[in-house]
Design a protein around this motif. Structure first.
Motif, PDB file in Angstrom:
ATOM      1  N   GLY B 141       2.284  85.895  35.032  1.00 63.45           N
ATOM      2  CA  GLY B 141       2.784  85.381  33.763  1.00 63.45           C
ATOM      3  C   GLY B 141       4.057  86.081  33.378  1.00 63.45           C
ATOM      4  O   GLY B 141       5.010  86.118  34.160  1.00 63.45           O
ATOM      5  N   SER B 142       4.039  86.692  32.168  1.00 70.21           N
ATOM      6  CA  SER B 142       5.251  87.364  31.714  1.00 70.21           C
ATOM      7  C   SER B 142       4.935  88.383  30.636  1.00 70.21           C
ATOM      8  O   SER B 142       4.008  88.194  29.854  1.00 70.21           O
ATOM      9  CB  SER B 142       6.242  86.336  31.167  1.00 70.21           C
ATOM     10  N   GLY B 143       5.716  89.430  30.620  1.00 65.41           N
ATOM     11  CA  GLY B 143       5.635  90.411  29.547  1.00 65.41           C
ATOM     12  C   GLY B 143       5.127  91.768  30.005  1.00 65.41           C
ATOM     13  O   GLY B 143       4.514  91.889  31.063  1.00 65.41           O
ATOM     14  N   PRO B 144       5.363  92.789  29.183  1.00 66.26           N
ATOM     15  CA  PRO B 144       4.975  94.163  29.527  1.00 66.26           C
ATOM     16  C   PRO B 144       3.465  94.328  29.680  1.00 66.26           C
ATOM     17  O   PRO B 144       3.011  95.261  30.345  1.00 66.26           O
ATOM     18  CB  PRO B 144       5.468  94.984  28.327  1.00 66.26           C
ATOM     19  N   GLN B 166       7.646  86.212  35.814  1.00 67.40           N
ATOM     20  CA  GLN B 166       8.597  85.098  35.947  1.00 67.40           C
ATOM     21  C   GLN B 166      10.047  85.488  35.688  1.00 67.40           C
ATOM     22  O   GLN B 166      10.966  84.771  36.055  1.00 67.40           O
ATOM     23  CB  GLN B 166       8.188  83.964  34.989  1.00 67.40           C
ATOM     24  N   VAL B 167      10.264  86.647  35.046  1.00 72.76           N
ATOM     25  CA  VAL B 167      11.615  87.034  34.660  1.00 72.76           C
ATOM     26  C   VAL B 167      12.437  87.443  35.890  1.00 72.76           C
ATOM     27  O   VAL B 167      11.913  88.109  36.775  1.00 72.76           O
ATOM     28  CB  VAL B 167      11.513  88.191  33.636  1.00 72.76           C
ATOM     29  N   PRO B 168      13.718  87.059  35.957  1.00 70.83           N
ATOM     30  CA  PRO B 168      14.584  87.487  37.059  1.00 70.83           C
ATOM     31  C   PRO B 168      14.827  89.000  37.011  1.00 70.83           C
ATOM     32  O   PRO B 168      14.796  89.588  35.934  1.00 70.83           O
ATOM     33  CB  PRO B 168      15.902  86.744  36.818  1.00 70.83           C
ATOM     34  N   THR B 205       9.212  85.072  39.920  1.00 72.65           N
ATOM     35  CA  THR B 205       8.142  84.370  40.634  1.00 72.65           C
ATOM     36  C   THR B 205       7.073  83.937  39.628  1.00 72.65           C
ATOM     37  O   THR B 205       6.871  84.600  38.621  1.00 72.65           O
ATOM     38  CB  THR B 205       7.505  85.315  41.679  1.00 72.65           C
ATOM     39  N   TRP B 206       6.448  82.832  39.916  1.00 78.44           N
ATOM     40  CA  TRP B 206       5.393  82.378  39.024  1.00 78.44           C
ATOM     41  C   TRP B 206       4.316  81.630  39.793  1.00 78.44           C
ATOM     42  O   TRP B 206       4.516  81.214  40.936  1.00 78.44           O
ATOM     43  CB  TRP B 206       5.948  81.526  37.888  1.00 78.44           C
TER      44      TRP B 206
END
Lengths: 80, 408, 370
Positions: B141-144, B166-168, B205-206
């Motif tokens: 997913g995303s985030g700390p 997902q973040v580059p 990546t996701w």
């Protein structure tokens, strides 16, 4: 840690007292409920928001397992 | 008569508010749905909070802690509660909202399979004694939160097969550099990095699908990779639990409660702190909570001394939001037959023909089940740009008997 | 070809749209939010023959017949569910009403069955002890009105009707003004926007009668019929003050809808906690197991009530070319199809199946709130 007995779908299990009911069901790979189209579902959010962990407890339908701790003699029924 | 200060939510923000409010002679009530204070982030109690914050738990002895209590709704002067002793009303002179956030889930093929859980969700279940040692876990997913939970689970013996963000990479490095000058967060990042040494960490990546018979067995990534696992934990950030604030008529902007420097909302005597005002984690929550607790009890000087820390916390919150913004490709994950509303099993195809959230609700029952749109509302806002309509009483689903008040 | 603008895309407006497009009219329907989103979405969707006077009985019976015809081949789009109505008697006074009601229904060949206490519990074991009996009206049913409204609209659209989203601010002779500045004109204008009709036509004798409902999780085994207290009409039709009446509906998916309440002249959305508590206490009194049933949501809706409880169907008494189909109070789903038919009959100068006189728009003297 104290072990207690709970019943899930008529079968007795020994579990650690105060363990989270949604966690117990997930560990035993017992689906909490069937979705309206019949898919098996287990807990998702773990904090009482999504409602996926609903089970029947002591004949009370639609209780959120993720907000409940196991206690001795608890009767849990999941939709078959 | 002393001032009635009511605080909703006993996580970091609520505990901090209670702590600073208790420096006065106000009558303080702290409400939480859980049996134990700590919220999601310090779930399990004092032992899960960093040492510098453990004193906040001590306050519980000097205030009214209302555990396992749900706030069902609010009017100008009182809250409607469902408590283990039945329905109750609670009057307030000052109300501090500290009821946190939930995870954002985006639909993708297979996301309704058993053992596909939230990242915070898996963390909570593990704290609730779900055995995780030796289990293969993918965190995506995303985030700390992904890294924080991955490192915690690894310490408990989980085999973290992959962390998928997902973040580059460039964006992630920019975020890393922004932490310079924030020693606590630098240290935390270093600890996570050490804990997760040798753990595959994919950026840019996701996840594209979860697969399995009866439960998740493997996941597929957009780079073509397939990873076998016992659990897939995923979430794409956090959404503030603004339902109560909305019912009170507090002004919202971009799904967060608007507050001034005193944490005051647009409604008289109502304050909002922590994730409600912008996702920022425990430090922001504690600072804002303290400020609201001081301001609500008239201790403006103590509040003003925290102004600089508050500004820093808010800046971090903005960096966080910018750094972990969701990429548009994630809108394409759900297929026509992918379920979007899990309560009523409404598919993407059924929703695509609807002109609005209201219409989708009426025609497909999307968002009309037990979650009342808490899960699919965030997803449909992201997928279709639909904004939520009015919040309906009761905010939390309870029994009929819990709605019957003796008098009002 | 004549053209018509219909103001309001609730179930009544959609039904009128279908009647008139089928007759060859050029129809434009104007909706402020989304189809079926006002009182249509707020109500229970009970298709019920009500016997408070002959005119009401005939209009609801005709409505029910048209619903049966509409849903006969395609029940699914409406979630049509023939659960019947079970009127419940708690004491001898209400038991007397059972016989009276049965006599009226029989006079109109409406199927009904008098149940003594034993038969009542055989039908609905969840009812509390100590009840006297009841009257089962098996042909009553429920639909899901927002979907029915869209279904009716889609049929109209196939015949060439047009949907315009916007809010009408004024109605002039042969045209309407929208709040975004647009003007739409037609040979005739039909007002079918429920209680909001008095925003456009304050001279109409329509008052808001607000209701509150509760919907629950799925409990498919609890009850089978729509359960209504026999004093419903007495309790529901007090002319002033707040009131509650027991009315419990099993949705086809197992959810339960708990009603009902009435408050005059309120149109806001704030739940009245005291009234909600009274309503739920009453529901628990009739069906004790409801106490533990999980509620998902409450909401309010506004009925458009006329002084005599009958809708206004026909031409505005003082304005040629302006037609009304409003004031259905709590029966708008049942009477949507029959009232649309009767209105179209008048606009097309056709013979009607019912004597139209009782429903014609009448006294414009607004009843004073008490």
């Amino acid at each position: 840690m104290k072990q207690i007995r709970i019943s899930i779908n008529g079968t007795e299990y020994q579990v650690t007292e105060h363990s989270n009911l949604a966690a117990v069901l997930m560990d035993k790979a017992i689906a909490n409920r069937r979705s309206v189209t019949g898919e098996p579902r287990m807990a998702v959010c773990g904090m009482g928001s999504c409602g996926e962990c609903r089970v029947t407890i002591n004949q009370q339908a639609h209780q959120l397992a993720c907000l409940l701790q196991c206690c001795d003699g608890m009767e849990v029924d999941c939709e078959p | 008569m002393s001032l009635n200060v009511v605080i909703v939510g006993a996580g970091p923000a609520g505990l901090a508010a209670a702590w600073s409010a208790s420096q006065s002679n106000a009558n303080i009530t702290l409400i939480d749905q859980a049996a134990q204070a700590g919220g999601q982030i310090w779930r399990g109690g004092q032992g899960y909070a960093p040492k510098r914050y453990r004193h906040l738990f001590g306050q519980q002895t000097t205030l009214h802690y209302r555990k396992q209590t749900h706030v069902l709704g609010a009017s100008e002067q009182q809250l409607y509660l469902a408590t283990p002793q039945g329905p109750q009303q609670l009057r307030y002179d000052r109300l501090i909202l500290a009821n946190g956030a939930r995870e954002l889930f985006l639909p993708f093929p297979g996301w309704t399979l058993p053992k596909v859980v939230g990242v915070g969700g898996l963390q909570a279940l593990v704290k609730g004694s779900l055995p995780i040692a030796g289990k293969r876990v993918v965190i995506a997913g995303s985030g700390p939160l992904l890294i924080a939970v991955a490192s915690q689970l690894k310490q408990r013996g989980a085999i973290i097969k992959a962390v998928v963000e997902q973040v580059p990479i460039a964006q992630l490095l920019r975020f890393g550099r922004s932490l310079v000058g924030n020693p606590t967060k630098m240290l935390q990042a270093a600890q996570f990095a050490q804990a997760l040494a040798n753990t595959p960490f994919y950026v840019n990546t996701w996840i594209t699908a979860a697969e399995g018979e009866g439960e998740v067995q493997q996941v597929q990534l957009n780079n073509g990779q397939r990873i076998e696992c016992d659990y897939l934990a995923c979430s794409w950030g956090l959404i503030a639990n603004t339902e109560l604030a909305q019912q009170l008529g507090c002004r919202l902007e971009q799904n967060f409660v608007v507050v001034d420097r005193s944490q005051h909302t647009s409604r008289d005597q109502v304050y909002a702190v922590g994730e409600l005002t912008g996702i920022g984690g425990e430090d922001k929550a504690v600072i804002e909570g303290q400020i609201a607790g001081f301001v609500a009890t008239g201790n403006y000087q103590a509040a003003s001394q925290l102004a600089q820390q508050q500004a820093q916390a808010r800046q971090f919150s903005q960096q966080l939001a910018a750094s972990f913004a969701l990429r548009p490709e994630l809108r394409q994950l759900a297929q026509a037959n992918t379920i979007v509303c899990r309560c009523e099993d409404v598919t993407l195809a059924q929703l695509q023909s609807q002109p609005s959230w209201r219409s989708a609700k009426l025609q497909t029952r999307c968002g009309m089940g037990i979650c009342q749109g808490r899960v699919c509302g965030g997803a449909t806002q992201y997928l279709f740009g639909w904004s939520q309509d009015s919040v309906r009483f009761p905010i939390h689903s309870v029994s009929v008997a819990d709605l019957v008040m003796e008098s009002v | 070809m004549s053209s018509v603008i219909i103001v309001g895309g609730g179930i009544v407006g959609c039904a009128v749209a279908l009647e008139l497009t089928q007759a060859g009219w050029q129809v434009t329907l104007i909706e402020r939010d989304c189809l079926g989103s006002g009182a249509t979405a707020a109500g229970m969707g009970h298709i019920v023959v009500m016997d408070e006077g002959e005119a009401q009985l005939k209009l609801t019976l005709f409505g029910q017949q048209l619903w049966q015809a509409l849903t006969a081949d395609h029940p699914q789009p409406h979630e049509y569910h023939a659960c019947g109505t079970l009127w419940v008697a708690t004491d001898t006074e209400e038991w007397d009403l059972v016989a009276e009601k049965a006599a009226v229904y029989q006079q109109y060949q409406i199927a009904c069955e008098i149940l003594d206490a034993a038969a009542l519990y055989a039908h609905e074991p969840a009812l509390r002890e100590g009840l006297v009996g009841g009257l089962l009206v098996p042909n009553d049913s429920v639909v899901y009105p927002p979907k029915s409204a869209v279904y009716l609209w889609q049929q109209a659209e196939k015949h060439g009707a047009t949907l315009v989203y916007g809010e009408v601010t004024t109605i002039q002779t042969n045209y309407v003004q929208l709040n975004d500045g647009r003007q739409l004109s037609a040979d005739a204008i039909v007002v079918a926007n429920g209680q909001r009709c008095i925003d456009l036509l304050p001279e109409l004798p329509i008052r808001a009668k607000r209701g509150q409902l509760v919907i629950t999780e799925r409990y498919p085994a609890l009850i089978k019929h729509q359960l209504v207290e026999l004093s419903y009409i007495k309790n529901a039709h007090a002319s002033s003050g707040d009131s509650v009446a027991f009315n419990l509906q099993p949705r086809p998916n197992g959810q339960l809808l708990i009603g009902s309440s009435r408050q005059f002249d309120r149109t806001d959305r704030q739940i009245d906690q005291l009234l909600l508590s009274q309503m739920l206490r009453k529901a628990i009194d009739y069906v004790p197991a409801l106490a533990d049933v999980r509620c998902l949501r409450t909401w309010t809706g506004v009925r458009a009530a006329s002084p005599d409880g009958l809708p206004l169907i026909g031409q505005h008494p003082e304005r040629a070319g302006l037609w009304l189909n409003v004031g259905h109070e709590g029966l708008g789903i049942t009477t949507a199809l029959s009232s649309a038919r009767l209105l179209a009959d008048q606009m097309l100068q056709r013979q009607s199946q019912l004597e139209i006189q009782p429903y014609l728009p009448r006294s414009l003297q607004q009843e004073q709130p008490q």
